[in-house]
Design a protein around this motif. Structure first.
Motif, mmCIF file in Angstrom:
data_model
loop_
_atom_site.group_PDB
_atom_site.id
_atom_site.type_symbol
_atom_site.label_atom_id
_atom_site.label_comp_id
_atom_site.label_asym_id
_atom_site.label_seq_id
_atom_site.Cartn_x
_atom_site.Cartn_y
_atom_site.Cartn_z
ATOM 1 N N PRO A 34 0.841 -1.207 0.000
ATOM 2 C CA PRO A 34 0.000 0.000 0.000
ATOM 3 C C PRO A 34 0.876 1.257 0.000
ATOM 4 O O PRO A 34 1.220 1.802 1.051
ATOM 5 C CB PRO A 34 -0.805 -0.133 1.295
ATOM 6 N N LYS A 35 1.263 1.723 -1.190
ATOM 7 C CA LYS A 35 2.246 2.805 -1.278
ATOM 8 C C LYS A 35 1.804 4.078 -0.571
ATOM 9 O O LYS A 35 2.635 4.856 -0.124
ATOM 10 C CB LYS A 35 2.628 3.081 -2.721
ATOM 11 N N GLU A 36 0.493 4.266 -0.400
ATOM 12 C CA GLU A 36 0.028 5.470 0.288
ATOM 13 C C GLU A 36 0.360 5.452 1.784
ATOM 14 O O GLU A 36 0.245 6.475 2.460
ATOM 15 C CB GLU A 36 -1.473 5.684 0.075
ATOM 16 N N LEU A 37 0.812 4.319 2.305
ATOM 17 C CA LEU A 37 1.200 4.215 3.717
ATOM 18 C C LEU A 37 2.716 4.313 3.919
ATOM 19 O O LEU A 37 3.209 4.152 5.025
ATOM 20 C CB LEU A 37 0.682 2.910 4.317
ATOM 21 N N PHE A 38 3.444 4.582 2.830
ATOM 22 C CA PHE A 38 4.894 4.719 2.897
ATOM 23 C C PHE A 38 5.291 6.181 2.760
ATOM 24 O O PHE A 38 4.692 6.926 1.987
ATOM 25 C CB PHE A 38 5.577 3.922 1.781
ATOM 26 N N SER A 39 6.304 6.565 3.511
ATOM 27 C CA SER A 39 6.870 7.900 3.365
ATOM 28 C C SER A 39 8.385 7.774 3.257
ATOM 29 O O SER A 39 8.958 6.724 3.559
ATOM 30 C CB SER A 39 6.484 8.795 4.544
ATOM 31 N N VAL A 40 8.995 8.859 2.806
ATOM 32 C CA VAL A 40 10.441 8.878 2.631
ATOM 33 C C VAL A 40 11.009 10.063 3.397
ATOM 34 O O VAL A 40 10.473 11.164 3.340
ATOM 35 C CB VAL A 40 10.832 8.920 1.131
ATOM 36 N N GLY A 41 12.067 9.815 4.140
ATOM 37 C CA GLY A 41 12.796 10.881 4.821
ATOM 38 C C GLY A 41 14.023 11.212 3.997
ATOM 39 O O GLY A 41 14.726 10.326 3.529
ATOM 40 N N GLN A 50 13.510 16.167 6.101
ATOM 41 C CA GLN A 50 12.096 16.336 5.769
ATOM 42 C C GLN A 50 11.502 14.962 5.511
ATOM 43 O O GLN A 50 12.221 14.021 5.187
ATOM 44 C CB GLN A 50 11.924 17.207 4.518
ATOM 45 N N GLU A 51 10.181 14.863 5.584
ATOM 46 C CA GLU A 51 9.515 13.589 5.291
ATOM 47 C C GLU A 51 8.252 13.863 4.480
ATOM 48 O O GLU A 51 7.463 14.742 4.819
ATOM 49 C CB GLU A 51 9.168 12.862 6.588
ATOM 50 N N LYS A 52 8.080 13.115 3.402
ATOM 51 C CA LYS A 52 6.915 13.242 2.516
ATOM 52 C C LYS A 52 6.421 11.856 2.147
ATOM 53 O O LYS A 52 7.178 10.895 2.149
ATOM 54 C CB LYS A 52 7.290 13.965 1.212
ATOM 55 N N GLY A 53 5.160 11.767 1.774
ATOM 56 C CA GLY A 53 4.613 10.522 1.248
ATOM 57 C C GLY A 53 5.363 10.127 -0.007
ATOM 58 O O GLY A 53 5.697 10.982 -0.830
ATOM 59 N N ILE A 54 5.618 8.843 -0.149
ATOM 60 C CA ILE A 54 6.419 8.388 -1.294
ATOM 61 C C ILE A 54 5.747 8.718 -2.625
ATOM 62 O O ILE A 54 6.411 8.972 -3.617
ATOM 63 C CB ILE A 54 6.750 6.881 -1.186
ATOM 64 N N ASP A 55 4.416 8.773 -2.619
ATOM 65 C CA ASP A 55 3.702 9.077 -3.865
ATOM 66 C C ASP A 55 3.594 10.584 -4.129
ATOM 67 O O ASP A 55 3.033 10.994 -5.133
ATOM 68 C CB ASP A 55 2.328 8.408 -3.880
ATOM 69 N N GLN A 56 4.170 11.426 -3.277
ATOM 70 C CA GLN A 56 4.200 12.875 -3.501
ATOM 71 C C GLN A 56 5.481 13.315 -4.206
ATOM 72 O O GLN A 56 5.680 14.495 -4.450
ATOM 73 C CB GLN A 56 4.099 13.626 -2.168
ATOM 74 N N ILE A 57 6.338 12.358 -4.508
ATOM 75 C CA ILE A 57 7.653 12.662 -5.070
ATOM 76 C C ILE A 57 7.729 12.119 -6.488
ATOM 77 O O ILE A 57 7.264 11.018 -6.763
ATOM 78 C CB ILE A 57 8.759 12.048 -4.181
ATOM 79 N N ASN A 58 8.327 12.899 -7.377
ATOM 80 C CA ASN A 58 8.554 12.450 -8.744
ATOM 81 C C ASN A 58 9.884 11.705 -8.760
ATOM 82 O O ASN A 58 10.935 12.300 -8.552
ATOM 83 C CB ASN A 58 8.590 13.645 -9.699
ATOM 84 N N ASN A 119 2.134 -5.599 11.097
ATOM 85 C CA ASN A 119 1.514 -4.284 11.231
ATOM 86 C C ASN A 119 0.630 -4.034 10.008
ATOM 87 O O ASN A 119 0.941 -3.196 9.168
ATOM 88 C CB ASN A 119 2.616 -3.215 11.348
ATOM 89 N N PRO A 120 -0.480 -4.765 9.888
ATOM 90 C CA PRO A 120 -1.301 -4.684 8.667
ATOM 91 C C PRO A 120 -2.004 -3.335 8.537
ATOM 92 O O PRO A 120 -2.272 -2.661 9.534
ATOM 93 C CB PRO A 120 -2.321 -5.811 8.843
ATOM 94 N N PRO A 121 -2.297 -2.948 7.284
ATOM 95 C CA PRO A 121 -3.072 -1.727 7.078
ATOM 96 C C PRO A 121 -4.450 -1.887 7.703
ATOM 97 O O PRO A 121 -5.042 -2.965 7.646
ATOM 98 C CB PRO A 121 -3.182 -1.600 5.560
ATOM 99 N N GLN A 122 -4.933 -0.843 8.341
ATOM 100 C CA GLN A 122 -6.266 -0.872 8.934
ATOM 101 C C GLN A 122 -7.304 -0.532 7.864
ATOM 102 O O GLN A 122 -7.000 0.103 6.867
ATOM 103 C CB GLN A 122 -6.355 0.139 10.088
#
Length: 126
Positions: A34-41, A50-58, A119-122
């Motif tokens: 579920p890529k929307e639950l991943f972020s990148v620092g 800084q930290e952003k959602g992985i899908d907010q980055i090109n 740690n499953p997605p809820q």
């Protein structure tokens, strides 16, 4: 593709971590994650970590495809990846390095499939 697997196997033998690019590709292209639950620092040159959602980055390798509105992060500035509230890949400090996406570091580390089981997605998060 076979060359990528061979390079990953060689890294596993020599005790080194998989690269940030490999982690991005796994998260972005594996439909079971579920890529929307991943972020990148990442380290911003002016504002620090800084930290952003992985899908907010090109993540394009081609700078010509970027607009002035795109957030693009050079691979060498990526510090960690987080799934929900758990860091699953971290290259910041020698004593905290980990790769729980591929399980490449330290030896015997969990892989992302096990992280998702632990740690499953809820409901409503995916």
């Amino acid at each position: 593709r076979a060359a990528g697997r061979a390079a990953g196997a060689a890294r596993a033998r020599d005790g080194s971590m998989r690269t940030a690019r490999e982690v991005v590709n796994r998260i972005m292209w594996d439909p079971s994650l579920p890529k929307e639950l991943f972020s990148v620092g990442y380290l911003d040159r002016f504002t620090g970590v800084q930290e952003k959602g992985i899908d907010q980055i090109n993540w394009s390798d081609d700078p010509a495809t970027l607009s002035h509105m795109d957030l693009a992060i050079p691979e060498h500035r990526v510090l960690f990846f987080r799934y929900k509230d758990e860091i699953v890949w971290d290259k910041r400090e020698e004593h905290t390095r980990r790769d729980e996406v591929f399980g490449s570091f330290p030896a015997g580390a969990r892989k992302i499939d096990q992280v998702l089981l632990d740690n499953p997605p809820q409901a409503g998060q995916v």
